[in-house]
Design a protein around this motif. Sequence first.
Motif, PDB file in Angstrom:
ATOM      1  N   ALA A 130       5.792  11.775  56.556  1.00  0.00           N
ATOM      2  CA  ALA A 130       4.548  11.465  57.250  1.00  0.00           C
ATOM      3  C   ALA A 130       4.328  12.329  58.485  1.00  0.00           C
ATOM      4  O   ALA A 130       3.198  12.469  58.951  1.00  0.00           O
ATOM      5  CB  ALA A 130       4.504   9.981  57.627  1.00  0.00           C
ATOM      6  N   ILE A 131       5.394  12.938  59.037  1.00  0.00           N
ATOM      7  CA  ILE A 131       5.232  13.757  60.238  1.00  0.00           C
ATOM      8  C   ILE A 131       5.243  15.261  59.922  1.00  0.00           C
ATOM      9  O   ILE A 131       5.440  16.083  60.812  1.00  0.00           O
ATOM     10  CB  ILE A 131       6.293  13.444  61.309  1.00  0.00           C
ATOM     11  CG1 ILE A 131       7.711  13.688  60.769  1.00  0.00           C
ATOM     12  CG2 ILE A 131       6.122  12.033  61.836  1.00  0.00           C
ATOM     13  CD1 ILE A 131       8.763  13.741  61.876  1.00  0.00           C
ATOM     14  N   LYS A 132       4.998  15.627  58.704  1.00  0.00           N
ATOM     15  CA  LYS A 132       4.967  17.056  58.365  1.00  0.00           C
ATOM     16  C   LYS A 132       3.978  17.862  59.209  1.00  0.00           C
ATOM     17  O   LYS A 132       4.269  19.029  59.531  1.00  0.00           O
ATOM     18  CB  LYS A 132       4.691  17.246  56.874  1.00  0.00           C
ATOM     19  CG  LYS A 132       5.926  16.998  56.002  1.00  0.00           C
ATOM     20  CD  LYS A 132       5.619  17.203  54.531  1.00  0.00           C
ATOM     21  CE  LYS A 132       6.873  16.985  53.688  1.00  0.00           C
ATOM     22  NZ  LYS A 132       6.609  17.084  52.240  1.00  0.00           N
ATOM     23  N   PRO A 133       2.815  17.334  59.584  1.00  0.00           N
ATOM     24  CA  PRO A 133       1.947  18.126  60.466  1.00  0.00           C
ATOM     25  C   PRO A 133       2.629  18.504  61.782  1.00  0.00           C
ATOM     26  O   PRO A 133       2.436  19.614  62.290  1.00  0.00           O
ATOM     27  CB  PRO A 133       0.746  17.204  60.702  1.00  0.00           C
ATOM     28  CG  PRO A 133       0.692  16.359  59.471  1.00  0.00           C
ATOM     29  CD  PRO A 133       2.134  16.103  59.122  1.00  0.00           C
ATOM     30  N   LEU A 134       3.451  17.605  62.329  1.00  0.00           N
ATOM     31  CA  LEU A 134       4.200  17.921  63.543  1.00  0.00           C
ATOM     32  C   LEU A 134       5.280  18.962  63.249  1.00  0.00           C
ATOM     33  O   LEU A 134       5.518  19.882  64.055  1.00  0.00           O
ATOM     34  CB  LEU A 134       4.839  16.668  64.123  1.00  0.00           C
ATOM     35  CG  LEU A 134       3.899  15.557  64.608  1.00  0.00           C
ATOM     36  CD1 LEU A 134       4.698  14.324  65.009  1.00  0.00           C
ATOM     37  CD2 LEU A 134       3.048  16.033  65.769  1.00  0.00           C
ATOM     38  N   GLN A 135       5.926  18.848  62.100  1.00  0.00           N
ATOM     39  CA  GLN A 135       6.986  19.791  61.740  1.00  0.00           C
ATOM     40  C   GLN A 135       6.443  21.194  61.465  1.00  0.00           C
ATOM     41  O   GLN A 135       7.206  22.165  61.491  1.00  0.00           O
ATOM     42  CB  GLN A 135       7.728  19.277  60.504  1.00  0.00           C
ATOM     43  CG  GLN A 135       8.511  17.994  60.753  1.00  0.00           C
ATOM     44  CD  GLN A 135       9.078  17.403  59.467  1.00  0.00           C
ATOM     45  OE1 GLN A 135       8.487  17.533  58.393  1.00  0.00           O
ATOM     46  NE2 GLN A 135      10.230  16.752  59.570  1.00  0.00           N
ATOM     47  N   ALA A 136       5.142  21.304  61.215  1.00  0.00           N
ATOM     48  CA  ALA A 136       4.535  22.608  60.928  1.00  0.00           C
ATOM     49  C   ALA A 136       4.181  23.385  62.185  1.00  0.00           C
ATOM     50  O   ALA A 136       3.840  24.573  62.096  1.00  0.00           O
ATOM     51  CB  ALA A 136       3.279  22.417  60.072  1.00  0.00           C
ATOM     52  N   LEU A 160      -1.266  26.803  55.473  1.00  0.00           N
ATOM     53  CA  LEU A 160      -1.032  25.798  56.512  1.00  0.00           C
ATOM     54  C   LEU A 160      -1.114  24.388  55.933  1.00  0.00           C
ATOM     55  O   LEU A 160      -0.344  23.505  56.324  1.00  0.00           O
ATOM     56  CB  LEU A 160      -2.041  25.966  57.656  1.00  0.00           C
ATOM     57  CG  LEU A 160      -1.971  27.277  58.429  1.00  0.00           C
ATOM     58  CD1 LEU A 160      -2.976  27.261  59.576  1.00  0.00           C
ATOM     59  CD2 LEU A 160      -0.566  27.543  58.955  1.00  0.00           C
ATOM     60  N   ALA A 161      -2.033  24.174  55.003  1.00  0.00           N
ATOM     61  CA  ALA A 161      -2.108  22.871  54.344  1.00  0.00           C
ATOM     62  C   ALA A 161      -0.842  22.597  53.534  1.00  0.00           C
ATOM     63  O   ALA A 161      -0.293  21.485  53.557  1.00  0.00           O
ATOM     64  CB  ALA A 161      -3.341  22.814  53.437  1.00  0.00           C
ATOM     65  N   LEU A 162      -0.347  23.616  52.826  1.00  0.00           N
ATOM     66  CA  LEU A 162       0.878  23.443  52.041  1.00  0.00           C
ATOM     67  C   LEU A 162       2.093  23.176  52.930  1.00  0.00           C
ATOM     68  O   LEU A 162       3.018  22.473  52.524  1.00  0.00           O
ATOM     69  CB  LEU A 162       1.132  24.684  51.190  1.00  0.00           C
ATOM     70  CG  LEU A 162       0.263  24.816  49.945  1.00  0.00           C
ATOM     71  CD1 LEU A 162       0.354  26.224  49.371  1.00  0.00           C
ATOM     72  CD2 LEU A 162       0.659  23.778  48.894  1.00  0.00           C
TER      73      LEU A 162
END
Length: 344
Positions: free
Chosen positions: A57-63, A82-84
């Motif tokens: 769930a926190i992948k956006p932060l990890q990116a 970026l979406a991937l």
Amino acid sequence: MPQPHDQNHDPAPVLVDIVRGVMVESRHRGAFAVVDAAGKVVRRAGAIDRPIYPRSAIKPLQALPLLETGAADKYGLGQEELALACASHHGEPVHVQKVSAWLGRIGLGEGNLECGAHLPTDVPSAQALIRGSQPPSQLHNNCSGKHTGFLCTAACLGEDPKGYIEADHPVMRRVLKAVGEMTGTDMARAPAGRDGCGIPVIAITLQAMAQGMARMADPSGLPDERRAASTRILDAMAAHPLLVDGTGGLAVEVMKVAGDRVRIKPGAEGVFCVSLPKLGLGIALKIEDGAGRASEVAIITLLDRLGCFTADERMALHPFLEPKIKNVAGVEVGLLRPAAAFDF
């Protein structure tokens, strides 16, 4: 072997009822936090100060390091990549092809991915592999986009990619640092484990997770570089929801109809995180027993009660807002419904 970290606590509130016939057959408990970028709690239910594993769930932060290292610009990454990087994709051909092309762009290949292989979660894609007697590859792993983003930062900085999933590798140190800064979590002292795709998973409270997502939604208080990275990531999620999730997924459908207001990311074991750029809010939700069926009902109900959908959008999302239970013959026999925790 170390003993698991556990905490005694009062029962979490019921968030979702499973109704069959004239009675409630099952109940799913959980907690959620709706928080602004300054840390103010706007809505809550349950113990939001108890650490949980956020999973994907926190992948956006990890990116964030993908942009902050300069890797995205060095390799000319667009919104699709970026979406991937934020994706828990379904292993459909579009996902596999785009991740493979991205790896080739940075001079690496499937063999560099350390996430492991599993069948696509998209049933037709899995069936196609089986019919063709083809084993799944690391590219089919739902986290292959995130891992390619990790590898991209290593390639950009000239680092040895081997072992990039380990906590002491420079790649993962950057990721953990970014997540810790955005959520205000001491990542070195928090309970830790290993995620399904092999990377470290660090326990974070729902309140802290929600604030991290709120800081992406309202990045005005962040340094310039991180503010720009946050905006680019959320814009990419809205532009390419299918690459973030997969055909028929809740996240895809929500962002297709309300993507200018809602960025939503599911994680394993009943976790969801959301950024609401128009409201400057973040959401984190956890179903205690890990049931995905309950987390989907809970998160879309919460978004609905927060006024995130127009009347037309509610109609488009009706199957998710009022999901029915059908038996194997296709006969409607029950439903999933939100419990009193959402009465606001």
